[in-house]
Enzyme design. Sequence first.
Site, short mmCIF file in Angstrom:
data_model
loop_
_atom_site.label_atom_id
_atom_site.label_comp_id
_atom_site.label_asym_id
_atom_site.label_seq_id
_atom_site.Cartn_x
_atom_site.Cartn_y
_atom_site.Cartn_z
N HIS A 54 -27.91 -3.33 44.41
CA HIS A 54 -27.29 -1.71 43.91
C HIS A 54 -28.48 -0.29 44.39
O HIS A 54 -29.61 -0.83 44.44
CB HIS A 54 -28.24 -2.48 42.70
CG HIS A 54 -27.67 -1.62 41.52
ND1 HIS A 54 -26.80 -1.08 40.04
CD2 HIS A 54 -28.36 -0.26 41.32
CE1 HIS A 54 -26.78 -0.31 40.03
NE2 HIS A 54 -27.55 0.34 40.35
N ASP A 110 -17.25 -5.12 39.18
CA ASP A 110 -18.53 -4.85 38.87
C ASP A 110 -18.36 -4.92 37.31
O ASP A 110 -18.60 -4.60 35.97
CB ASP A 110 -19.61 -3.40 38.92
CG ASP A 110 -20.68 -3.67 38.50
OD1 ASP A 110 -21.25 -4.84 37.96
OD2 ASP A 110 -21.24 -2.30 38.47
#
Length: 457
Positions: free
Chosen positions: A181, A312
């Site tokens: 991330h 996600d």
Amino acid sequence: MPHRTLIRNARVALPGGVARTSVLIEDGIIAGVDAARHARADELVDATGLHLLPGVIDDQVHFRDPGLTHKEDLRTGSRACAAGGVTSFLEMPNTVPQTITVDALAAKLELAARRSVVNYGFYMGATTGNLDELCRAGRTSGVATPGIKIFIGSSTGNMLVDDQECLEAIFAETTLPIAAHCEDEGTVRANRARLTGPLTVHDHSRIRDHKAAITATLRAIDLAERHRHRFHVLHVSTADEVQIIADHNRIIAHHDRIITAEACPHHLFFDTSDYDRLGTLAQMNPSLKTAADRDALWRGLKEGAIQIVATDHAPHTREEKAVPYPGSPSGVPAVEVFLPLMLNEVNRGRCTLEDVAAWMCDRPARIWDIVGKGRIERGYDADLVLVDMEKQQVVRNEDQRCKSGWSPWHGSRLRGWPVRTWVGGRTVFEDERVETEAVGREIMFDRKRGGYWATGD
Ligand code: DOR
């Protein structure tokens, strides 16, 4: 006696393109493509007018199990997958407890064996103190993992690894592929400190801005490149990152490439103008960016800088999302509408069914070295989804199978929906009914294959 199912007359997304043919499933495996029309079978499926795709592989979901199961759990999340044509998922480590030890990984695999309707795999999470466990996970047989997730930038859960020395050690000493991330913590904090007065959700994209995403992605690519470590950029959100990844891969010889990247539906379908309509339902990390960024992600997919699409899927309850910004949590659920959103784009002419099969099935399998999945080919697992490209349906909060019970796409009319899903040859979704038994299997990874670039494009 083996159980045989013959799917006849579908337009089938094969590795070489879409062709009208028949597919024979025998004991959970694709036993034949272009099987004889009258091959003996226990079940005949007349798929005239329908399309058959490999089951979708979603390499980024948060199913909150264990520990945060008021938001989602492995049963509700995996059932939503089945209804959405997602037959395999790779789940993130920011659960409670976090998946940061080999024991926690083994416990999650056990939990999934009891709860998951579709196939499952779990990332190991990096912390500033678990290097030994990350190394051990790469060596321990019988406890499979796709790789290591690093939050280079804080998000839901307390898993930030920002320290350069720690990052160097993880990239230098571990062997598993790394996914990150990428939002730069220093930039995020400085942006936040500059804003005065009460914040609104619009400020989310000012705090987690372009610079935050670009800085962290550059930093991670530099680490990967210097340590020659397989690296996957999760949820790319800016045009500049697309360019950086494209430039990087252009100057490196094909067989030496180590960087892959993905885009998520929220960044492909929304931009900052959607905050007015959706409020904190459009709050996620990385944040929404501009319409120009959104268009660049689509171009990046079409031109190959971005290889895959993943959700996600990050559910929070409606009550949690209703807390005024910045108290509201980041994340949106998506597994159920993921494939319909993309099939709708096929119908609109933005991409092809071959693109969808590559971005959502075949390439995720190759990026993570997944064994036996992602293609409709003899010998591959019979993880399949039959879709009706003409079926129209409006996404509604009240129809969501995800525990959170809402979708940021509520009210969208989409054309192209799954009508039947198979996992290992077993029907897990048909006529709006979803399997309740935990028939999903642990996903296997073949580390000798060496990732997406090694297996050709
Ligand atoms: O928006 C997000 N939500 N981004 C993440 O990286 C984490 C996720 C979550 O777990 O809620």
